[in-house]
Scaffold this active site. Structure first.
Site, PDB file in Angstrom:
ATOM      1  N   CYS A  97      39.611  27.358  32.746  1.00  0.00           N
ATOM      2  CA  CYS A  97      39.870  28.458  33.669  1.00  0.00           C
ATOM      3  C   CYS A  97      40.609  27.829  34.845  1.00  0.00           C
ATOM      4  O   CYS A  97      40.024  27.076  35.619  1.00  0.00           O
ATOM      5  CB  CYS A  97      38.544  29.087  34.103  1.00  0.00           C
ATOM      6  SG  CYS A  97      38.784  30.382  35.318  1.00  0.00           S
ATOM      7  N   GLY A 138      43.129  32.354  43.101  1.00  0.00           N
ATOM      8  CA  GLY A 138      44.506  32.772  43.343  1.00  0.00           C
ATOM      9  C   GLY A 138      44.983  33.907  42.471  1.00  0.00           C
ATOM     10  O   GLY A 138      44.361  34.273  41.482  1.00  0.00           O
ATOM     11  N   GLU A 139      46.113  34.466  42.882  1.00  0.00           N
ATOM     12  CA  GLU A 139      46.723  35.573  42.150  1.00  0.00           C
ATOM     13  C   GLU A 139      47.989  35.047  41.457  1.00  0.00           C
ATOM     14  O   GLU A 139      49.001  34.773  42.112  1.00  0.00           O
ATOM     15  CB  GLU A 139      47.043  36.707  43.139  1.00  0.00           C
ATOM     16  CG  GLU A 139      47.897  37.822  42.592  1.00  0.00           C
ATOM     17  CD  GLU A 139      47.500  38.319  41.191  1.00  0.00           C
ATOM     18  OE1 GLU A 139      46.334  38.669  40.972  1.00  0.00           O
ATOM     19  OE2 GLU A 139      48.394  38.345  40.318  1.00  0.00           O
ATOM     20  N   CYS A 160      34.756  38.876  45.795  1.00  0.00           N
ATOM     21  CA  CYS A 160      35.231  37.613  45.216  1.00  0.00           C
ATOM     22  C   CYS A 160      35.202  36.491  46.262  1.00  0.00           C
ATOM     23  O   CYS A 160      35.724  36.659  47.366  1.00  0.00           O
ATOM     24  CB  CYS A 160      36.660  37.821  44.706  1.00  0.00           C
ATOM     25  SG  CYS A 160      37.498  36.316  44.205  1.00  0.00           S
ATOM     26  N   SER A 171      42.728  42.961  36.383  1.00  0.00           N
ATOM     27  CA  SER A 171      41.481  43.152  37.115  1.00  0.00           C
ATOM     28  C   SER A 171      41.523  44.547  37.709  1.00  0.00           C
ATOM     29  O   SER A 171      42.130  44.767  38.761  1.00  0.00           O
ATOM     30  CB  SER A 171      41.376  42.125  38.244  1.00  0.00           C
ATOM     31  OG  SER A 171      41.155  40.865  37.706  1.00  0.00           O
ATOM     32  N   LEU A 172      40.892  45.477  37.020  1.00  0.00           N
ATOM     33  CA  LEU A 172      40.970  46.872  37.474  1.00  0.00           C
ATOM     34  C   LEU A 172      39.854  47.153  38.477  1.00  0.00           C
ATOM     35  O   LEU A 172      40.105  47.519  39.620  1.00  0.00           O
ATOM     36  CB  LEU A 172      40.882  47.798  36.256  1.00  0.00           C
ATOM     37  CG  LEU A 172      41.234  49.245  36.517  1.00  0.00           C
ATOM     38  CD1 LEU A 172      42.695  49.400  36.917  1.00  0.00           C
ATOM     39  CD2 LEU A 172      40.952  50.109  35.280  1.00  0.00           C
ATOM     40  N   HIS A 173      38.637  47.000  38.031  1.00  0.00           N
ATOM     41  CA  HIS A 173      37.436  47.097  38.882  1.00  0.00           C
ATOM     42  C   HIS A 173      37.195  48.445  39.542  1.00  0.00           C
ATOM     43  O   HIS A 173      36.123  48.669  40.109  1.00  0.00           O
ATOM     44  CB  HIS A 173      37.394  45.988  39.939  1.00  0.00           C
ATOM     45  CG  HIS A 173      37.557  44.628  39.379  1.00  0.00           C
ATOM     46  ND1 HIS A 173      36.883  44.179  38.263  1.00  0.00           N
ATOM     47  CD2 HIS A 173      38.356  43.590  39.751  1.00  0.00           C
ATOM     48  CE1 HIS A 173      37.241  42.937  37.985  1.00  0.00           C
ATOM     49  NE2 HIS A 173      38.137  42.557  38.857  1.00  0.00           N
ATOM     50  N   CYS A 208      43.304  32.747  48.116  1.00  0.00           N
ATOM     51  CA  CYS A 208      43.973  33.960  47.635  1.00  0.00           C
ATOM     52  C   CYS A 208      44.127  34.923  48.801  1.00  0.00           C
ATOM     53  O   CYS A 208      43.229  35.042  49.640  1.00  0.00           O
ATOM     54  CB  CYS A 208      43.156  34.627  46.527  1.00  0.00           C
ATOM     55  SG  CYS A 208      43.967  36.096  45.844  1.00  0.00           S
ATOM     56  N   CYS A 234      33.458  33.455  37.190  1.00  0.00           N
ATOM     57  CA  CYS A 234      34.490  34.312  37.772  1.00  0.00           C
ATOM     58  C   CYS A 234      34.114  34.736  39.181  1.00  0.00           C
ATOM     59  O   CYS A 234      33.000  35.195  39.425  1.00  0.00           O
ATOM     60  CB  CYS A 234      34.636  35.578  36.949  1.00  0.00           C
ATOM     61  SG  CYS A 234      35.438  35.303  35.404  1.00  0.00           S
ATOM     62  N   SER A 256      45.393  36.605  34.244  1.00  0.00           N
ATOM     63  CA  SER A 256      44.724  37.763  34.834  1.00  0.00           C
ATOM     64  C   SER A 256      45.351  38.075  36.190  1.00  0.00           C
ATOM     65  O   SER A 256      45.526  37.183  37.023  1.00  0.00           O
ATOM     66  CB  SER A 256      43.237  37.434  35.003  1.00  0.00           C
ATOM     67  OG  SER A 256      42.573  38.478  35.661  1.00  0.00           O
ATOM     68  N   CYS A 299      39.832  40.615  47.887  1.00  0.00           N
ATOM     69  CA  CYS A 299      38.871  41.494  47.183  1.00  0.00           C
ATOM     70  C   CYS A 299      37.465  41.162  47.694  1.00  0.00           C
ATOM     71  O   CYS A 299      37.098  39.986  47.777  1.00  0.00           O
ATOM     72  CB  CYS A 299      38.982  41.280  45.676  1.00  0.00           C
ATOM     73  SG  CYS A 299      40.659  41.563  45.072  1.00  0.00           S
ATOM     74  N   GLU A 306      39.667  24.327  42.814  1.00  0.00           N
ATOM     75  CA  GLU A 306      38.685  24.166  41.742  1.00  0.00           C
ATOM     76  C   GLU A 306      39.272  24.548  40.391  1.00  0.00           C
ATOM     77  O   GLU A 306      40.144  25.410  40.293  1.00  0.00           O
ATOM     78  CB  GLU A 306      37.463  25.050  42.020  1.00  0.00           C
ATOM     79  CG  GLU A 306      36.646  24.519  43.180  1.00  0.00           C
ATOM     80  CD  GLU A 306      35.419  25.371  43.455  1.00  0.00           C
ATOM     81  OE1 GLU A 306      34.492  24.842  44.065  1.00  0.00           O
ATOM     82  OE2 GLU A 306      35.385  26.539  43.057  1.00  0.00           O
ATOM     83  N   ASN A 359      29.047  38.327  39.389  1.00  0.00           N
ATOM     84  CA  ASN A 359      28.414  37.048  39.705  1.00  0.00           C
ATOM     85  C   ASN A 359      28.089  37.008  41.183  1.00  0.00           C
ATOM     86  O   ASN A 359      28.817  37.582  42.002  1.00  0.00           O
ATOM     87  CB  ASN A 359      29.357  35.902  39.345  1.00  0.00           C
ATOM     88  CG  ASN A 359      29.566  35.810  37.850  1.00  0.00           C
ATOM     89  OD1 ASN A 359      28.606  35.817  37.089  1.00  0.00           O
ATOM     90  ND2 ASN A 359      30.812  35.775  37.431  1.00  0.00           N
TER      91      ASN A 359
END
Ligand code: SAH
Ligand code: SF4
Length: 346
Positions: free
Chosen positions: A110, A164-165, A124, A219-221, A117, A338, A196, A121, A96, A295
Site C-alpha cells: 500500500c 496522499g491523493e 482520515c 473513495s466515495l464515502h 494530503c 486505511c 484510489s 477528509c 509511510e 479504522n
C-alpha cells in the site's frame, strides 16, 4: 521530473528518458537497460554496484543524477503479518508505506503518493495533517523495492491507498506505475495495480487514456452531496453529478470495472437515505462496491457503523446485482490500515 537536469535523481527518469540520458553521455542505448536492471531488478543503492558500467560513467552519474534510497527509520509488525514502515526521504521528509502479506502468497504494497494530503477528509489521519509535498517518481518506486527487500519476496500487488491523493500528483504516479509495470522495471502486472482517488475528475479523465489495465477505485464515502461536503470538504469541489459522468465516460472508454469505496461512519453516512443514494449512484456503473469498516484515528469523534448495518447494505446492493465486499483492513493494531497513515514517528 525536476526541470534542472543536472540534479534530477536517476530514479526519476522514465525508461525512455534513460535511453536519452545515456546517449547524452556518449553511451550506447543498451546502457539504459543495464541501469534499469541494476535499479529495479537488483535494487542497488549506489552507482558503484553497477559493475558492468564504465567507471567514468558511474562517477559522472553519481554526481549529476544522485541515486537516493529512503531509509527505514521505524518498522512495526502487526499480529496479522502486515508491516508498516516509516521512511525518511533525502530531504528529511517522512512518509509511510505498508506491506501486506496474505495466505495465498500475495504480497501487497500500500504505497503513498504524497507527503500528507491536502484534501482534509475528516475521518482520515493523513487528511488531518495537511500537505507537505508530492513524492517523486523514484520515491514511489522505492516503496515497492523496500517492501520487497524487507520481506525477501516479490511484491505481487499494489494499491495506491497510502498517504496522499494520487491524482494530485498524476504525472509522477503514472510514470512510476509505468516502471513498476514494465518488464524492464519491476514487472508487476497492470491488473494487479489499483489506484484510489477521492474523485479528482481531471485525473479520472486522464487515467481513461492510459492503455494499461490498471484498476481505478473511487473513495466515495457519501453519495449525498451535503454529506460528502461535510466529510470530504475539498474532494467535494468535484460534485457527485460530474463525478458520475466522468466515471461513466471512463468505463465507456476503458471497459474496465471500477470499485466504489464506502467507509461507513456511524450516524454520519450510514442512514437509509445514504444507502438509497449509494445504490442510485452505482446504478448504470460497471462497478464493485467495497464497504469499509472505519479504522480508528486518534482524537477522532467518529465510530464505525455496526457489522449489522454493513451486512444489510451489502445485501441491499447485491439485490441490485452489484457485487459487494466488506473490507476490514489489515494492520489496524499498528495504525497501518486505511486512513491511519501519518508522518509522525511511530
Ligand atoms: N487519497 C486517496 C488514496 C488514499 S486514502 C483516496 O482517498 O482514495 C485510501 C483509502 O482509505 C480511501 O478509500 C480512504 O477514503 C480510506 N480511509 C481514509 N480514512 C479511513 C479510515 N479512518 N478508516 C477506513 N478507511 C479510511
Ligand atoms: Fe487524502 Fe484520501 Fe485521506 Fe481524503 S481519504 S484526506 S483524499 S488520503
Amino acid at each position: 521530473m525536476d526541470t534542472n537536469k543536472n540534479i534530477t535523481p536517476i530514479k526519476d527518469y522514465s525508461l525512455a528518458q534513460l535511453s536519452e540520458l545515456v546517449k547524452e553521455y556518449g553511451q550506447p542505448v543498451f546502457r539504459a537497460g543495464q541501469i534499469a536492471q541494476w535499479l529495479y531488478q537488483a535494487g542497488v543503492s549506489s552507482f558503484d554496484e553497477m559493475t558492468n558500467l564504465p567507471k567514468l560513467l558511474r562517477e559522472s552519474l553519481a554526481v549529476e543524477h544522485p541515486l537516493y534510497t529512503p531509509s527505514i527509520i521505524d518498522k512495526l509488525v502487526s499480529q496479522d503479518g502486515t508491516r508498516k514502515y516509516l521512511l525518511s526521504l533525502h530531504d528529511g521528509c517522512l512518509v509511510e508505506t505498508v506491506g501486506i502479506p496474505s495466505r495465498d502468497e500475495r504480497l501487497t504494497v500500500c504505497f503513498s503518493t504524497q507527503v500528507g494530503c491536502a484534501m482534509g477528509c475528516i475521518f482520515c489521519a493523513t487528511g488531518q495533517e495537511g500537505f507537505t509535498r508530492n513524492l517523486s517518481v523514484g520515491e514511489i518506486i522505492d516503496q515497492v523495492l523496500i517492501v520487497q527487500n524487507d520481506f525477501g519476496e516479490r511484491v505481487t500487488n499494489l494499491v495506491g491507498m497510502g498517504q496522499g491523493e494520487p491524482f494530485l500528483n498524476y504525472d509522477n504516479v503514472v510514470s512510476a506505475l509505468e516502471i513498476i509495470n514494465s518488464k524492464k522495471g519491476l514487472g508487476i502486472g497492470a491488473r494487479k495495480i489499483t489506484l484510489s482517488t477521492c474523485g479528482i475528475i481531471k485525473g479520472i479523465e486522464r487515467f481513461s487514456q492510459v492503455k494499461e489495465q490498471y484498476t481505478l477505485a473511487i473513495s466515495l464515502h457519501a453519495a449525498r452531496q451535503s454529506v460528502r461536503d461535510l466529510i470530504m470538504p475539498h474532494a467535494s469541489s468535484n460534485p457527485l453529478s460530474q463525478l458520475k459522468k466522468a466515471l461513466l465516460d471512463y468505463i465507456n472508454k476503458t471497459n474496465r470495472r471500477i470499485t466504489l469505496e464506502y467507509t461507513l461512519i456511524s450516524g454520519i453516512n450510514d442512514s437509509e437515505k445514504d444507502l438509497t443514494a449509494l445504490l442510485s449512484f452505482a446504478d448504470g456503473l460497471l462497478c464493485h462496491i467495497n464497504l469499509i469498516k472505519l479504522n480508528s484515528v486518534p482524537d477522532s469523534p467518529f465510530q464505525p457503523s455496526s457489522m449489522n448495518t454493513m451486512e444489510r447494505w451489502k445485501a441491499a446492493a447485491e439485490q441490485q446485482s452489484i457485487e459487494t465486499t466488506i473490507r476490514i483492513s489489515k494492520g489496524s493494531d499498528i495504525f497501518g490500515a486505511c486512513g491511519q497513515l501519518k508522518n509522525a514517528r511511530m
